[in-house]
Design a protein around this motif. Sequence first.
Motif, mmCIF file in Angstrom:
data_model
loop_
_atom_site.group_PDB
_atom_site.id
_atom_site.type_symbol
_atom_site.label_atom_id
_atom_site.label_comp_id
_atom_site.label_asym_id
_atom_site.label_seq_id
_atom_site.Cartn_x
_atom_site.Cartn_y
_atom_site.Cartn_z
ATOM 1 N N TYR A 49 0.739 -1.189 0.162
ATOM 2 C CA TYR A 49 -0.081 -0.014 -0.047
ATOM 3 C C TYR A 49 0.679 1.232 -0.069
ATOM 4 O O TYR A 49 1.815 1.214 0.741
ATOM 5 C CB TYR A 49 -0.896 0.074 1.274
ATOM 6 C CG TYR A 49 -2.129 -1.086 1.069
ATOM 7 C CD1 TYR A 49 -3.341 -0.506 0.846
ATOM 8 C CD2 TYR A 49 -1.853 -2.142 1.451
ATOM 9 C CE1 TYR A 49 -4.055 -1.345 0.574
ATOM 10 C CE2 TYR A 49 -2.625 -3.122 1.309
ATOM 11 C CZ TYR A 49 -4.161 -2.857 0.925
ATOM 12 O OH TYR A 49 -4.989 -3.807 0.728
ATOM 13 N N ASP A 51 1.216 5.361 0.367
ATOM 14 C CA ASP A 51 0.657 6.485 1.478
ATOM 15 C C ASP A 51 1.680 7.586 1.634
ATOM 16 O O ASP A 51 2.897 7.589 1.310
ATOM 17 C CB ASP A 51 0.380 5.975 2.846
ATOM 18 C CG ASP A 51 -1.037 6.415 3.414
ATOM 19 O OD1 ASP A 51 -0.977 7.751 3.266
ATOM 20 O OD2 ASP A 51 -1.489 6.049 4.270
ATOM 21 N N VAL A 57 -3.505 9.240 3.745
ATOM 22 C CA VAL A 57 -4.415 8.404 3.084
ATOM 23 C C VAL A 57 -5.091 7.340 3.834
ATOM 24 O O VAL A 57 -6.416 7.436 3.698
ATOM 25 C CB VAL A 57 -3.635 7.543 1.937
ATOM 26 C CG1 VAL A 57 -4.796 6.508 1.320
ATOM 27 C CG2 VAL A 57 -3.057 8.344 0.928
ATOM 28 N N ILE A 58 -4.605 6.599 4.855
ATOM 29 C CA ILE A 58 -5.148 5.932 5.583
ATOM 30 C C ILE A 58 -5.862 6.621 6.750
ATOM 31 O O ILE A 58 -7.029 6.157 7.163
ATOM 32 C CB ILE A 58 -4.427 4.893 6.326
ATOM 33 C CG1 ILE A 58 -5.168 3.784 6.711
ATOM 34 C CG2 ILE A 58 -3.288 5.243 7.352
ATOM 35 C CD1 ILE A 58 -6.211 3.066 5.994
ATOM 36 N N SER A 61 -9.129 7.419 5.184
ATOM 37 C CA SER A 61 -9.803 6.330 4.953
ATOM 38 C C SER A 61 -10.502 6.042 6.361
ATOM 39 O O SER A 61 -11.868 5.724 6.217
ATOM 40 C CB SER A 61 -9.029 5.514 4.376
ATOM 41 O OG SER A 61 -9.981 4.115 4.220
ATOM 42 N N LYS A 68 -12.856 8.291 -1.047
ATOM 43 C CA LYS A 68 -11.650 7.985 -0.753
ATOM 44 C C LYS A 68 -10.846 7.042 -1.710
ATOM 45 O O LYS A 68 -11.671 6.301 -2.444
ATOM 46 C CB LYS A 68 -11.547 7.116 0.784
ATOM 47 C CG LYS A 68 -12.522 5.918 1.051
ATOM 48 C CD LYS A 68 -12.368 5.310 2.226
ATOM 49 C CE LYS A 68 -13.126 3.835 2.245
ATOM 50 N NZ LYS A 68 -12.879 3.554 3.697
ATOM 51 N N LYS A 70 -7.267 4.591 -2.662
ATOM 52 C CA LYS A 70 -6.025 4.015 -2.125
ATOM 53 C C LYS A 70 -5.366 3.323 -3.311
ATOM 54 O O LYS A 70 -5.812 2.743 -4.246
ATOM 55 C CB LYS A 70 -6.185 2.769 -1.286
ATOM 56 C CG LYS A 70 -7.017 3.189 0.008
ATOM 57 C CD LYS A 70 -7.086 1.857 0.634
ATOM 58 C CE LYS A 70 -8.009 2.465 2.108
ATOM 59 N NZ LYS A 70 -8.138 0.956 2.729
ATOM 60 N N ARG A 72 -2.475 0.586 -4.626
ATOM 61 C CA ARG A 72 -1.426 -0.291 -3.882
ATOM 62 C C ARG A 72 -1.017 -1.369 -5.220
ATOM 63 O O ARG A 72 -1.618 -1.328 -6.322
ATOM 64 C CB ARG A 72 -2.508 -1.487 -3.252
ATOM 65 C CG ARG A 72 -3.589 -2.072 -4.054
ATOM 66 C CD ARG A 72 -4.454 -2.655 -2.999
ATOM 67 N NE ARG A 72 -5.626 -3.266 -3.651
ATOM 68 C CZ ARG A 72 -6.939 -3.749 -3.177
ATOM 69 N NH1 ARG A 72 -6.953 -3.396 -1.776
ATOM 70 N NH2 ARG A 72 -8.043 -4.379 -3.776
ATOM 71 N N TYR A 227 -5.846 -2.557 5.957
ATOM 72 C CA TYR A 227 -4.780 -1.420 6.112
ATOM 73 C C TYR A 227 -5.291 -0.599 7.167
ATOM 74 O O TYR A 227 -4.469 0.042 8.069
ATOM 75 C CB TYR A 227 -4.825 -0.543 4.835
ATOM 76 C CG TYR A 227 -3.571 0.530 4.984
ATOM 77 C CD1 TYR A 227 -2.638 0.428 5.643
ATOM 78 C CD2 TYR A 227 -3.653 1.445 3.890
ATOM 79 C CE1 TYR A 227 -1.664 1.461 5.814
ATOM 80 C CE2 TYR A 227 -2.576 2.486 3.941
ATOM 81 C CZ TYR A 227 -1.863 2.187 4.924
ATOM 82 O OH TYR A 227 -0.669 3.500 4.641
#
Length: 248
Positions: A49, A51, A57-58, A61, A68, A70, A72, A227
């Motif tokens: 992942y 970020d 990002v997380i 989220s 949102k 992500k 990966r 995550y």
Amino acid sequence: MAIKAFQRFEKKFILNEYQYKSLLPILYEYMDPDKYCKNGENYNIYSIYYDTEDNHVIRHSINKPYYKEKLRLRSYKAPIGENDKVFLELKKKINGIVNKRRATLTLKEAERFLEFRERPKSIDYLNNQVLNEIEYYLGNNTVSPKVYISYSRNAFFGKNDNDFRVTFDSNILSRRDNLSLKSGGYGDNILSSKNYLMEVKILGAVPLWLSKALSELEIYNTHFSKYGNEYMSYCLNKTYDIRRQNIC
């Protein structure tokens, strides 16, 4: 695994061993095993992942925003060579609807694209469209490899509806060092070894037979992000380490 773009609802559940083993015979009645679950065995998924430095990002989220996304890098085999196939994915969630865009590349192509923005030569229109979206995302988000997550998956497709899918993930492991797909899956457990993360992935309503089975087995919808849970565990451990250092 050749799917390059799709959207759907995803509902998540945490099952214990008894619930998992009780639900499987019911699924076999209405669903077929994924073709990659050969001879009743699971297949593995390995992901890195991306970020920002401050984990924006997380953090964004887990606050459950309306929108949102992500980025990966994913593989279904490890260890992996530089010419083996990998998937660069941009996963978006808009008001509960999941949209996943996936480009198929070699590991070498993916790494050079992510690090140097070097576009691989491809005549595949959809692949190029997805790379355009990911390139735009990278231009607006300063991200780098942040977390490695791997797990074992058992999966099913509806006999009369290929858009209806049920998956069970177990042995979910994570780490924040040695972030390479070539290193294989190892790390800290995100979920208890006696539990399973079930995801119901569907375009419409959950079938009545499944709703009935979930009710009888007392399996309830929950919120669980691999995550997201890794990040919360990371924060707890980091806080503990800081307090311990201050005490010492």
